[in-house]
Scaffold this motif. Structure first.
Motif, PDB file in Angstrom:
ATOM      1  N   LYS A 280       9.550 -27.175 -37.206  1.00 36.14           N
ATOM      2  CA  LYS A 280       9.381 -28.608 -37.437  1.00 36.14           C
ATOM      3  C   LYS A 280       9.481 -28.942 -38.922  1.00 36.14           C
ATOM      4  CE  LYS A 280       6.516 -29.678 -33.395  1.00 36.14           C
ATOM      5  NZ  LYS A 280       5.170 -30.115 -32.935  1.00 36.14           N
ATOM      6  N   ILE A 281       8.848 -28.085 -39.753  1.00 33.69           N
ATOM      7  CA  ILE A 281       8.889 -28.303 -41.205  1.00 33.69           C
ATOM      8  C   ILE A 281      10.325 -28.185 -41.727  1.00 33.69           C
ATOM      9  CG2 ILE A 281       8.141 -27.375 -43.430  1.00 33.69           C
ATOM     10  CD1 ILE A 281       5.515 -26.574 -42.036  1.00 33.69           C
ATOM     11  N   LEU A 282      11.044 -27.166 -41.231  1.00 34.27           N
ATOM     12  CA  LEU A 282      12.438 -26.977 -41.657  1.00 34.27           C
ATOM     13  C   LEU A 282      13.299 -28.157 -41.234  1.00 34.27           C
ATOM     14  CD1 LEU A 282      12.962 -23.163 -40.905  1.00 34.27           C
ATOM     15  CD2 LEU A 282      12.865 -24.265 -43.147  1.00 34.27           C
ATOM     16  N   LYS A 283      13.075 -28.649 -39.996  1.00 33.55           N
ATOM     17  CA  LYS A 283      13.838 -29.811 -39.523  1.00 33.55           C
ATOM     18  C   LYS A 283      13.548 -31.039 -40.371  1.00 33.55           C
ATOM     19  CE  LYS A 283      14.421 -28.544 -34.668  1.00 33.55           C
ATOM     20  NZ  LYS A 283      14.077 -28.882 -33.263  1.00 33.55           N
ATOM     21  N   ALA A 284      12.254 -31.220 -40.705  1.00 34.45           N
ATOM     22  CA  ALA A 284      11.883 -32.373 -41.528  1.00 34.45           C
ATOM     23  C   ALA A 284      12.508 -32.262 -42.915  1.00 34.45           C
ATOM     24  CB  ALA A 284      10.356 -32.462 -41.629  1.00 34.45           C
ATOM     25  N   GLU A 285      12.489 -31.054 -43.513  1.00 25.54           N
ATOM     26  CA  GLU A 285      13.094 -30.863 -44.836  1.00 25.54           C
ATOM     27  C   GLU A 285      14.601 -31.081 -44.791  1.00 25.54           C
ATOM     28  OE1 GLU A 285      11.930 -26.981 -45.983  1.00 25.54           O
ATOM     29  OE2 GLU A 285       9.893 -27.585 -46.625  1.00 25.54           O
ATOM     30  N   THR A 286      15.261 -30.582 -43.719  1.00 26.04           N
ATOM     31  CA  THR A 286      16.716 -30.767 -43.580  1.00 26.04           C
ATOM     32  C   THR A 286      17.071 -32.241 -43.433  1.00 26.04           C
ATOM     33  OG1 THR A 286      16.853 -28.621 -42.506  1.00 26.04           O
ATOM     34  CG2 THR A 286      18.727 -30.105 -42.216  1.00 26.04           C
ATOM     35  N   ALA A 287      16.249 -32.938 -42.596  1.00 25.16           N
ATOM     36  CA  ALA A 287      16.511 -34.369 -42.401  1.00 25.16           C
ATOM     37  C   ALA A 287      16.308 -35.139 -43.702  1.00 25.16           C
ATOM     38  CB  ALA A 287      15.568 -34.910 -41.311  1.00 25.16           C
ATOM     39  N   ALA A 288      15.282 -34.759 -44.472  1.00 25.32           N
ATOM     40  CA  ALA A 288      15.027 -35.432 -45.745  1.00 25.32           C
ATOM     41  C   ALA A 288      16.172 -35.174 -46.730  1.00 25.32           C
ATOM     42  CB  ALA A 288      13.698 -34.964 -46.326  1.00 25.32           C
TER      43      ALA A 288
END
Length: 303
Positions: A280-288
């Motif tokens: 989830k953290i990686l997805k959030a960082e990628t989306a950001a």
């Protein structure tokens, strides 16, 4: 009569307080936590219960005699007596603090009835009585050969007679002994005396009684695996003890294996949860990052 009943009830309430062997407030929880010999339960924060409470079941034969008296001025009193025979079933606690307790139920059939010592013959065939006694008990032993128990408790009895539905309510005293015949078998013998108020039934308006009391005698047995007798008249053979030790070892190993599997499942769940959180953290960082890159491209096109 009601005053005597209240005295019995008050004595029953005071009995656990009087019979406590130790003061419950002698040591605080904080002091117990500081004691290295006390094992603390991580979930509750209280000391771990090593000798866990459990219940034992007793059953056997019972006999009782109920006396009811109606006082009459100018002549002898009216006295009714009923002799009963039946069976009882009893639940008894072990390792409860500060005192153990008993709850006993009995079912009776009246086989002999008298009025002023004159035998009475019942008009109905189906007559019976139901009895209940419950209260705390104080236990001790006589050089491990005989275990003694004493107690006070509340007593209730329902009796179907030829005339009325009788309801008795009062207080009683119990005294008995246990004979440890074998490691799992015990012979029980105890008796109770109760003083009751008998005017809760249909007789209350037509024929109220002034006094009523009951004697009860019980002879029974108990078979218990958890409540084994450490000392008994019939000793266990070495082969039997070896079998029990082997069985206990297998049970402990099985329990340990279950605990190990439970811990492994818990660790696997925690690991899976940590992995999901990381994703989830990686997805959030990628989306950001993608959002920031899109904004930068948009600004560049505007310029």
């Amino acid at each position: 009569m009601k005053k005597i009943f209240l005295i019995f009830a008050f004595s029953f309430l005071l009995f656990p307080v009087i019979c406590q062997e130790t003061n419950l407030f002698e040591t605080s929880t904080a002091e117990e936590k500081d004691d290295p010999n006390v094992e603390i339960n991580e979930k509750t924060g209280f000391p771990r219960i090593k000798a866990k409470p459990f219940v034992m079941f007793n059953e056997g034969f019972a006999a009782a005699q109920v006396t009811r008296i109606q006082t009459v001025s100018g002549r002898s009193n009216f006295v009714w007596q009923n002799d009963f025979i039946g069976a009882f079933f009893q639940i008894q606690t072990r390792n409860m603090k500060p005192l153990n307790s008993v709850i006993r139920t009995s079912v009776f059939y009246p086989f002999y009835n008298t009025f002023n010592d004159v035998k009475q013959f019942p008009k109905q065939t189906v007559l019976y009585a139901f009895d209940l006694f419950a209260g705390p008990i104080l236990e001790t032993d006589m050089w491990k050969y005989v275990r003694l128990k004493f107690g006070l408790g509340l007593h209730y009895m329902y009796q179907l007679s030829d005339e009325y539905h009788l309801h008795y309510l009062g207080g009683g005293a119990l005294a008995g002994l246990e004979l440890p015949v074998e490691s799992r078998w015990s012979v029980l013998l105890d008796g109770t005396f109760s003083f009751d108020y008998p005017n809760f039934g249909t007789n209350s308006l037509v024929q109220p009684y002034d006094y009523s009391w009951q004697y009860q005698l019980n002879l029974g047995v108990r078979y218990s695996v958890k409540g084994k007798n450490k000392y008994s008249y019939i000793r266990q053979s070495a082969k039997s003890l070896q079998k029990e030790e082997l069985k206990a070892e297998k049970k402990a190993a099985k329990k340990e294996l279950k605990a190990q599997k439970r811990a492994e499942r818990k660790a696997a769940k925690a690991e899976a949860k940590a992995l999901k959180d990381k994703e989830k953290i990686l997805k959030a960082e990628t989306a950001a990052a993608e959002s920031a890159e899109t904004e930068a491209d948009a600004k560049g096109e505007e310029k």
